[in-house]
Every structure is written in structure tokens, then in C-alpha cells.
Design an enzyme around this catalytic site. Structure first.
Site, mmCIF file in Angstrom:
data_model
loop_
_atom_site.group_PDB
_atom_site.id
_atom_site.type_symbol
_atom_site.label_atom_id
_atom_site.label_comp_id
_atom_site.label_asym_id
_atom_site.label_seq_id
_atom_site.Cartn_x
_atom_site.Cartn_y
_atom_site.Cartn_z
ATOM 1 N N GLY A 5 2.908 -9.281 3.195
ATOM 2 C CA GLY A 5 2.213 -8.365 3.489
ATOM 3 C C GLY A 5 1.313 -8.249 4.695
ATOM 4 N N TYR A 61 -2.696 -10.741 16.281
ATOM 5 C CA TYR A 61 -1.511 -10.772 15.212
ATOM 6 C C TYR A 61 -1.220 -12.285 15.090
ATOM 7 C CZ TYR A 61 3.165 -10.449 13.170
ATOM 8 O OH TYR A 61 4.022 -10.759 12.174
ATOM 9 N N ILE A 114 0.899 -1.223 -0.085
ATOM 10 C CA ILE A 114 -0.083 -0.176 0.028
ATOM 11 C C ILE A 114 0.995 1.259 0.222
ATOM 12 C CG2 ILE A 114 -2.169 -0.842 1.138
ATOM 13 C CD1 ILE A 114 -1.022 -0.162 3.579
#
Lengths: 277, 277, 277, 277, 277, 277
Positions: free
Chosen positions: E72, E136, E34
Site C-alpha cells: 500500500g 517517495y 482505500i
């Protein structure tokens, strides 16, 4: 006596069987679903319509909950977006709001489909590795891992019920995998009344002669099913005829889910009409 | 209904008990042995005399077989050449001809003697390592490994029944190891009617209080024995007196086979007359 | 018939229940304790007062023993010196004198406290690692390891009974951990009459719905308990109320021993009066 | 110094590399094969032509043997009858005559094909279950089980070398499975000079970066390979191109043997010319 | 040569090190993030800006991909919504579009935080149970289970790299958990060039003396790290001083993540500035 | 820098090698033994004579200890009373006084003899069951279980070093079991400087080709031995000649201790003069 139990998916096929038994062991039963209940609310039961994917809605349902019995979400394979909404985000919403509401335990309708790609000729147990057969099963894996996280870090208990086939016995596979409604109720009762639960995994299956699981690691929960699908064996085996053992539908614990395309209903493949549950 | 079942060793002591029950669940039962049947053939039973060590003969017996129940071969330790002929070459002949005949499953009379050198104080299960106690047991190991090969590469299913002691209870060991004829019949019936079998191993032992095995890995087969040798315990223990636990005959699962010389009868050591089976 | 059984701790609560049943299966029962028996000696029972920590005294008790049922020693946590005397030195004295007297087997009252720090949500089995919760439990670990040594090097058999809670059901934990006196007697009888025992570990717990152990590795012993504490569940759960699952008292197999200070009574923490046994 | 070593299959490709190293550590090396040796006999080497399937012939070769290094038999898949003769009966002949000759150990060229159907993504170890990929592999399973029997009952030691690919690196699989001749010699030397061997299984593979096995259970043997096929990786991967991971040839430890028909050469499938060894 | 590799998170700290090595082994490298790349695109590298949470965007990035290297997503703990978007939905988008684009393998930056609550005194391996320490880590568990699903049902391979600490060694924990950039590159190269991968899990850690993992189950991948953080041990231990072993930060594999609140940065707790990667 | 290390058994053969290295990493080294030190005290070393079996004496030695390196006690089999005094009561005294003195870790000279009856052909690891070969080994089992108790309940860390043979290589067994003094020092250093230790078990053996253990579970400790007894192999094997593999002296990890009578020196059996250490 438990002050408040929240039951999600309360309008569904399975949870509907839990309403009366749960209502008996708590002061207040809060039932929630996106659809209306199948029958009128019980004396100490309150119904709140809520979408599991809506954090604020779920949060307000959870207020004051001591125990959560989480049976909501899609009961079958669906395209990923639908699983994501109700079964992944929905589970997060349930766990996080339950924790913040001060609940002490979640009894969760996990599924055999979290481990559905394992071969049936090897009994699976509470320590078997995740091996999902569908997005549906994958969401169950996610919820179980999240349950472990909230237990490890927050002390929120969870009993993950890996339900096999809680439906009428309609095929050869179900002779081994059947969970009767009576045994389901007993399993949930024990998961609620056990003095401690920590993080636990247990298979939800009746006392079938051919139940392909080993629940010995969860012996402390005291789940002793009584029904036995052997009564249906002759009829079902005759109906289904010879099965190809190299076909994962027949060999895998997950049955037809093992070969459906991702996103396509496994229940439909069985020729069953999907019903909420 | 099964079109054709082939039963080998049909004149033997164990298989003789299987003829009537198997005849009931198939259109045609083909019984074979090197010796004549103990009783007249049943209505839908055909007897073919054949030597298991003769490929052509076995091949012609197998024609059209859907299920094979393989109980033929020497039921006791013998010199290697005899084991080789009937139990090693014989098994190859059965597996290869069954495969080429289009059979879909073999139910095989394997034996505790495939794992007979393990100590009895550790329950053995379906994943226990091979540890034969005799050429007889070694041939069972061979057949089980061959069964796995034909399943992996050819899709021919196999249920290997590791039978403990299918005979009258005549000594202290048998109080744990007894398999009644009734339970044997039930075990074979479940091995035949289970919708899938893949490659499976299960111990053939009755519901004895002291059965030293763990069949939980084969739970899907639904084997639920009913008889219990505990009724004979007091008499047998009195008869045998104190046993030396450092003697492998007493400590090992294989019993007297654990110390007989290779090639010498283990059954004889028990003071039993060997009978065909 | 067994020539002579020596029962230690015979004046204690548990062993007192064993006197009559053991007397029936041997010619001579020698009962020993530091305190007088609770009731008059039976017809074939001789009482000898002896301190387990006194080698010479124990040696003279052991004379002619064929089987030893060792239930002596402190039945609760104590300061180390007291455990050392009665439970460590005492065990050495029992094993070494039994060996020299020609005994062939010791049936030993080990304890769940040898593995008390394991979480209850994981069933423990005969191979679970030692993880004591007290000096009391540590002495049980010591005795089990010594039992293995005498079996490996001297051929003296041992059955280590890891008893859970052999007392009236008085709290929520005991609904899972109860061992009734009837089942205790049955367990000891089987440990005595089993033809071979080698070195074995088995959990002493009744047939409770919620018994948190897996005895399948000791299947050969034929222990089949009959009583079930589930009858007390509702009352006990009501009495104890909600339990904190992060408190080791509730989560660990050892119960209150998991958090008492070393040397302080775990039994007292339960609000029970300690009685000899 | 070892009095006499018998080397079978001595004219074969692999065993030929062992003649000189073995000759150095014994007084007499007896080499045997059905074919003549590839090179002249060494100073202390005697060649005896013998068919492994002929008991009497093998018996006379074994006379006085202290150690047997058994590399004879077909080195590739063959029709069952040929495997039976040389690899099954042949192994029995070697073990039984070696035992009767008073030999104390057999070092045996077993093979990865005894466990060839296991997936390569799971490292295999000395305790991995048998899972043959061919009659050739099945005969290796048989010999290993027989080796265990002769060790358990007769005290004849055995080191079973499950050799992966002892040949020039000619394809992508061999980058992981290569066993150099130098490492083969080292492996056999350690199997001979280890003070005790009992019954042991060890994988014969070089120190390749990508060797898919775990030899840690056989650490006591001290096998420390030095060669590394990584030097060939780029060339072999370029040559073979992208491989289908769902093809058992690529996924299974047994490589091309995983999909050849029973009785058909797996070596040929690799485009290699089969050579004796 | 690989036709096209897609590298996600290419502007991040870790993936930035992979650009040049990956560019060398494929015709076209498509890098996506991004944020803009840290350095100018390489000769055969194309940069496409895309949000992982946007299915259509990811789909167009994947066009023609043969191999995907998926680095990513957020590299640290974040509130659930952010993890959901980039790390859960993002992973689904990557797997599903890669599959539909015909890619054959995904190399995935999983993390030690998928198993972070396990104690460091027990080495973890490829079969260790999921035990996340954060949202996470939970997202890493989700992606690994999804990877297994796409492998089992679609044949899309996955290598899940459970990276420990790929950053400068700045504390005592990193002396064991460090992964150097050089070893990271080597690990990714081997994950790409291995002929088959199936579904695999491997720990990404350098050849540190104190690396607390066991990679032996993934031996076939040939990962041989070269760097060793022991060079920093004295300095780091001096800096951190005595650590409380009962503090999960010190005892658990996940380090500081083991005690941060859900949704709060674990990296920040280390006093590090979070950087993209 | 560590404030104070207490070294017990400091006059013994092994601990004598530790004095200088330990003195370098702490402000004060307190060395204790019942015998005088072999060499003059080092600059920061204080010697205190004390009998390990004397609680008060040990208590005063422990004052201010941060780390305890416990090498005291009999280094060989002795009659039970002597083992009881120095190795059982002695260990209790060390653990309990260390805990009360506020020490944070004990590095303990345990021994292979805690698991000495396991066969050498199976590598032992940190989770292998206790299986002592002597009273000496039994006392090591006791100390390890006590170490686990003090860790679980008191947070006192322990590294149990199961030392194999720390002495000159004088027989065939030592080619696998040798621990050089250099590697011993390294092992103790790592056990001291590891940031956390919890309760850990690790085998103390050099980097011998034939070391029969698997230390992978204790990888986090970073023990990397450098010496290799293979240099002595030829000489030792020639000296010892052929060994009987059915003799436990040769087959068991404990070597000669496996067959000595209880209470009789195992070291003497090796023809070695026992020296303090």
C-alpha cells in the site's frame, strides 16, 4: 562574515552552548525554540518562538538564513507520535524551508542512535550502515537520508553530527562516548567554516582514549577534539562494576537505548533527568 | 577490584613484566609456569607450577579465576609436537578450564606471526586474514579462532594481542615492530579494565613512527602507546645495511619467520638468544 | 651511506629544497635538469644538464645511481605533446635507465592530480582508483602503473608521493592541501631511508587540521608531518568567501584542475605564477 | 594421467562416492581409513588401514602420492580430544607427510562449520572470516590455515571445500545447503584437474535455488553444480513448520551446530544417525 | 499452511496480481485498500477498506495476521504531506500493528528509488547506501530502516523488495529495469515461504540481460526470475534514440525520478498514466 | 541507426570479425588500419589507410564519427618505442580527435594484461587495481585512465573491454581465458547499443566453466557470452601436463606475459605466430 545563522532548539541544553560562539561569526543569530531561552538574548541574537512541526512558523524563522544549525527536536526516545511531530516532520520543515529561503548549509545534530545497534567492538565510520536503536534513532536516519536527497538534487549542504554523549560523564560507557561542550562548540565551528561540506557524516565525540569511532573519512572537516574522558575512567568503572558483555546495553554503540522498549526513554534508564537539548 | 587474575607463562620474559602491575589491580594473583618465577612472589601473588598441556593441572590453577592473562607457551617456532603440546593443547586447556571456572575474560598473547606472510607495505588491521608464517603462528591462529568460538557460544571474552617484537631493538625491522615493556603493560591493563571486550584483536606495537599496522578497529580499547623506536633508527639501519625487498624476511610482517624452515627457530635467525617469554 | 643519489628536476622549485638534505646522506649527489641550478653546486654535488625526454642523456646521468629522486618534468598542465615528452617518455627513460644502471629505488613526485576528480568529502587513500583531472595527472597515473610494473617484474622499488600543494598557502583549498617544504624534505628522507619500500603510494600533505587524505596504508614509511596550515585558515577563508560546493574546483581533490580545459594551466587559474618545480 | 592419488577416509560415506571417479583418473589409487572399505577394492585401488593420528602410518600411506584427497577424520562434533587426534593432529600428519612425499596438491573436505556462526541472510564467500560453531569447525579452520602455510612456504597447493550438507535432504535448512553426491564428485574432479589451485576456498553446495553462498571468487575452478534441492522444498517446509529466526539453528549457516554444546553431536540434533563420512 | 496473510494496497496495480497466488497459500487472505478491489473477492479473501494513515483502522485489519504483504501507499512521487500520510505514517502503522498482532514477517514493496541517485554503471547490491531520488524514495528508506529496527529489537522479520519497474516496457531504461508480473509473484512467494528472512533487501527485477543489480547477497531467498526484457530492446532503443549519458535521467538507477522536482510525479515524466499500485 | 562508426585496426585478426556486424548497424562504416583490409570493403564500408601515431591522419578518419570501435595498435608486447607510438600516442590521437569530431562513445580493446600480475586464484573485477605485466599492458592502463579523464571532463563515453584470449584454444590457460569470435562480436554489439555507458570496464571472456573473472559490476551492459572452452579442457590439460603453480606464467591472469622480459613478445612464448589483431 555570515549574514544570518538560524539556531533551532536554542533553549536546549546543547544548543545553549552554541549561542555565544555562533553569535560571534555572523551578523544576525536567529535562535528559535518552543521554550524560552535559558538566558537573555545576546546583542545580535533574536529569539523567535516556534514549533518545529509547524511549517509556516519554521518558514518565517528561516527567512534570510545562510546557515542553519539544527539542534531542535526531542533529545531522547519518545512515543512515535511525538518523534514524528518534532523530529520527522520537524526536520522536513527545516530542510524544505531552509532550501526555499536560500540557505546554503545545515549543520545537524544527528546521533549515535542512528547506528546504535552496531557492536562497540567494531569501530563505526561515516559509511557504516544505518542501524537505529529507537524511534529517536530512526528519525535521525530519516533526516540524514533527507539531507542526502536535498544535497543531491538541490545542492543544499549538510553536515550530520552523530553525537555520542554530550552530557556529564556518569557511567562507564561515557568514558568512551563523552563529547565535552568545548569539543561540541569546536565541531560546530568547523562544520560552519569548512569551505565545502557537501553531504558529510562525522561522529561527535571527544578525544577520549576509548572513543569507539573512526572519523577518518571526514578528515577534510578538520575536527580535532581536545578533551578526554579518561580522567573519569577509574571512578566510573568502579561505580558500574562488572558489565555483562552479552547485554546489548554494554556491547552496542547505542548503550541503554539498545534494550529499552520502543517509545521509552533511554536517558531515564541511565538514571539521568532528561533535560531539553 | 578484580577477585583473581591468573597469569600463565609467568616466569617468561614478557609475563614477568606483568606480575607487579597485575598484582596491583586484583586481590589475588595466581602466577603459573613450568619454570620457577624469576623473582620472589609478590605479597598477593601465589605461584603454582603447572604444565599447560596438562588439563587437570591447568584446571586446578584456574579455580576462581575472574580474568586470565595467558602468556604461556613456546615464544618461538618449534617442531610441531612441541607447539602442539604447549601452544595448541595448552590453549584449549586454558580456554576450557577458564570457562568452566567461571572466568569472564582471557587476555591472550597472540602474535604478528598469525599474519606474518602479509607484505609490510600494506598495513594490517584487526580484520586481516590469517596468514601464518610458522607452526608457532599457526597455533596463534588456532587460539584466536577458538577464542571466537568460546565468545560466540559461551560468552567468554577474549582480547587477542598480536604482539610484534617485544624485545630490545636489535635490527632494522624492530624500528617499526618494537613493543616496549611499558607499552606492553599499558596494553594489558587496558585489555583488563575495558568494560567490554567481546572478541577483539589488536596489534601490540609501540608508538613507533614506522609501526606498520592499523589499530583503528579496536579504538574502543583505548590503547595509546608512548614509546618510539625511531631513536634507534639510524643505528639499526647502518648496522643492517641495504636489504633486499624481494626477500620475504624484509618484506613480510613476520620478518625472519617468513623464510625459516617449519619447525626452526625464527628468533635464532635474528642472532638473538631465545629466552623464556 | 648511499653511494649515489640522482635528483631530477633539480633546478625546480621543489627539488631545489631537496638538494642539501639529500647531499648529506650520500657520497655523491648527481643533480640534473634542463635549466641551470638555482644556486651553486654543493660540495659533493655534480650537475648534469639533460633533457628527460632524451634516453641517451638520461642513461648517462643514471650511471652508478643507487637511489633516484625523480622530481623532473612539467609541474603543471600543458598541451599533450609537452606532457608526452617530459612526463611520459621522461618517466620511461628514468625508470628504464635506472633499472639498467642497477638502482634499487625511485622516489617519485607523483601528484594529487592522479586522483583529482574524486570528491574531497571522501578521504582518499593509497588504494583509491586513478581518476586524473588533466594530462598532467594522467601522466602521473602512467608513471605509477609503470612503477608497479618495474617493481613486479624487475624488483625496482618505488615510492610514489602524491603531493597535494607544495607552495605558499594562497587560497582556501590550500588550508587542507598544503605541503610545507620542511615536511616535503622529511617525506623524501623517509622514502629514502625506509629499509624496504616495494611499490608504495603516499600522500604528500602537511599535518593540516583539514588534510583530506588517509595515509594509514603507508604507515610503515613513518611519515609524520609537523606543519599545519590552520594558521592561515581565517585569512584564506575571508579572502575566498563563500564557495559553490557543486563547482568541482571546490569539491574535487584536484581543485582548479578539475575544470580547466585539457592542456590549460591549472596553476594559472589559481592566479599563481608558474615556477619550475 | 596422475600417477598416484591418496584418498583418506575412504570407508566413509562421502569418500566412498569418490573412489570410482578418482580411480579413473590415476594409475594408482591408495585408499586409507581406520575401518575397512564399504565395497571391494577397485582394479587399481589399494587399501591401507591407517589411523590419521599416527604420523608413521600416514607417512607410509603417502609414499609416492601426487595428489591427496583428504576426507578422513570425524564428520561430526566430538569431544575435543577426539577432534584433536583425528582432525587436528590428523591434518598435520597428512599435510606434512604429503609435502615430504612430494605431493603437489591436497583437496580437503573442509566444512561450512568453519564459518557456521555467520548469519545466513548474508551470503558467505571465499574471504569470509573464520567463525567456527564447534570443535569440529575449529579443526577445519586450523587445517585451512595450515594449508595456507604450506602453500605460502612450501608450494603445496590446497583446495579447501567448505561442504554444506552432503546427505539426504531431510529438513528445511538442507533445501539451501544440500550437496548431492553427483555434484560432490564434480567438485572434487575440478579441484583435481584444475591446472593451478594455489590456496583456494570454495563452498560445496549444489545448484540449489536457495544456496546461501557466493563462490565467485573461486570462479577459476569451474565448479558448476547441476542438482537442485528445490524439488524437496514444499515437503521439508511443511515438515519443519514455522522456524524461529532468532534461533541460531535457523539463522546461522552452521544450522544446529550453532547451538549444540561444545563436544556434542550436531548431526544427532537433526535426528540423523551419524554414519562414517 | 499460513493462517492469515494481510495484503495492503490490494486494489493497486501490483498487489492485484498477488491476490490469487497469496490466497492459495493461506487459510485467510485479508485484503485492504482505500479503494475497492479491482475484481470480486476470492473464496478465502476478505476485503477491509482502510486508510493506512489511520492507526486504529490498520490495527483492526492486522488482527491475527501471520504474514503481512505491504504494497500500500502512493506508488509515485507526491508532495511531502501525502507521502508522509500514506508512506511514512502508513508504514509505521503497518509495522507497529503487525508486531502487536503477533505477525512474524512483513514482505515490503520498497523501491529502486531508495537508491535511485547511484549511477547505473555501478551495479547496486543489498549493502548499497541509501541515496533517495524523491520523497517517495525517502519514505522507502525510512521504512527499510524501521524494518531493521523492528527486526533488531522485536524479532519481526522483513524482506524489502527494491522493485525496479513493474510495468509494461515502454522505454529504453525498462529494458534493464523491467519486473514482469510473473517474476513479481515468484519473488513474493519466495519471500513468504523462505524459512527465515531476518532483515533482508533484494532487488525486484526480471532476468533481463541488462538488469543493473547484484542480488548475490540475498542468495538464500532463492529468487530466480524467468522473464527477460531483451525482447523489447530493439524497439525501445529505436524509440528513445540517443540518450545523453550526463543526464541523471539516463545515468542514474532512479531514471526520471533523478531530475524531477521534489513532489512532482516521476511516472508522469515517462508519459505514463499513473495507476494505483 | 548510427550515422557513422569508425573501426580502427580493421585489418587485424580481431577487428576483421567486427566489420560485417558493425556495418549492419550504421549508415557508414569507416575502417582504418596501416595495412590493407583482409577482404574487400563491404557495401557501406570505406577503408582509409592511416597510422594511429599520426594525429592529422587520425583526425581526418574521425570526421563525423558517432561511435569509435578502437582495436588498432600492436596486439602483443613490443619494445617501448613501438608501444609508445601505436598504443600510447595512438590512443591519445583516437580519443582527442574523436572528442573533437563530436563522437559520443569509444569501445576500446583493452586487455587482461592491464591487470595481468594479479593471481588467478582471486577473481578480478571491474574495480581491480591496475597491475600491468608488460609495456603492452601498461599502455592499456594508460588508455583506460585517459578514457576516464575524457568521460569525467568531456562526457565522451568509453567501454573498456579487457579481452582475455581471443584466439584458438591452444593451451591449458585458454580453457579459462578463451573469448570466441562470436562472443567478441556480441560484446562489441552490446557495448555499442547500450543506451548509456559512461566509463565502464568489462572482461571479454566466453562463458567458460573456468573463466576467472567477475563481470557483475558491469551487469548493465548485458554481456551474455555463449561459447565454452570446456570442450577443449581434456586435450589441453593432457598436452600441457602438470604446471608449476609458483610460476607466474601459470598463476597470474596475464599468463606468459607475467615472466617475459619487458619488450619481448608474450604471444611468441606461447608458440603462436603473432598475427595482426
Amino acid at each position: 562574515m555570515i549574514s544570518k545563522i538560524v539556531l533551532t532548539g536554542a533553549a536546549g541544553r546543547l544548543a545553549n552552548h552554541l549561542r555565544a560562539p555562533l553569535a560571534k561569526i555572523c551578523k544576525t543569530l536567529v535562535s528559535t525554540d518552543i521554550a524560552p531561552l535559558q538566558t537573555e538574548a545576546l546583542a545580535n541574537e533574536t529569539f523567535i518562538e516556534a514549533d518545529l512541526g509547524d511549517y509556516a512558523a519554521v518558514k518565517s524563522v528561516m527567512e534570510g538564513a545562510e546557515i542553519v544549525v539544527h539542534f531542535g527536536g526531542h533529545p531522547d526516545e519518545k512515543p512515535f507520535d511525538e518523534i514524528l511531530h518534532a523530529n520527522i516532520i520537524g526536520c522536513y520543515n527545516v530542510w524544505d524551508t531552509a532550501y526555499h529561503a536560500g540557505a546554503r548549509r545545515i549543520v545537524y545534530a544527528s546521533s549515535i542512535h542512528a547506528v546504535g545497534m552496531h557492536p562497540k567492538t567494531e569501530a563505526i565510520n561515516s559509511r557504516s550502515q544505518h542501524r537505529p536503536d529507537s524511534y529517536y534513532g530512526l528519525a535521525k536516519c530519516f533526516a540524514e537520508d533527507m539531507a542526502k536527497l536535498y544535497w543531491d538534487k538541490k545542492g543544499l549542504e549538510a553536515v550530520c553530527l552523530r553525537i555520542l554523549s554530550c552530557a556529564d560523564v556518569g557511567n562507564a560507557r561515557a568514558v568512551g562516548s563523552w563529547l565535552s561542550y568545548g569539543d561540541l562548540v569546536h565541531l560546530v565551528e568547523r562544520s560552519v567554516d569548512t569551505p565545502v561540506a557537501g553531504f558529510s557524516v562525522i561522529y561527535g565525540v571527544s578525544n577520549n582514549d576509548r572513543a569507539p569511532v573512526d572519523n577518518s573519512d571526514a578528515a577534510f572537516l578538520g575536527y580535532l577534539p581536545k578533551d578526554n574522558a579518561e580522567q573519569f575512567a577509574a571512578e566510573m568503572f568502579a561505580k558500574d562494576g562488572v558489565l555483562d558483555p552479552k547485554d546489548p546495553d554494554n556491547m552496542c554503540h547505542g548503550g541503554p537505548f539498545a534494550t529499552t522498549d520502543l517509545g521509552e526513554s533511554g536517558v531515564a534508564k541511565l538514571g539521568l533527568k532528561e533535560t531539553k537539548g
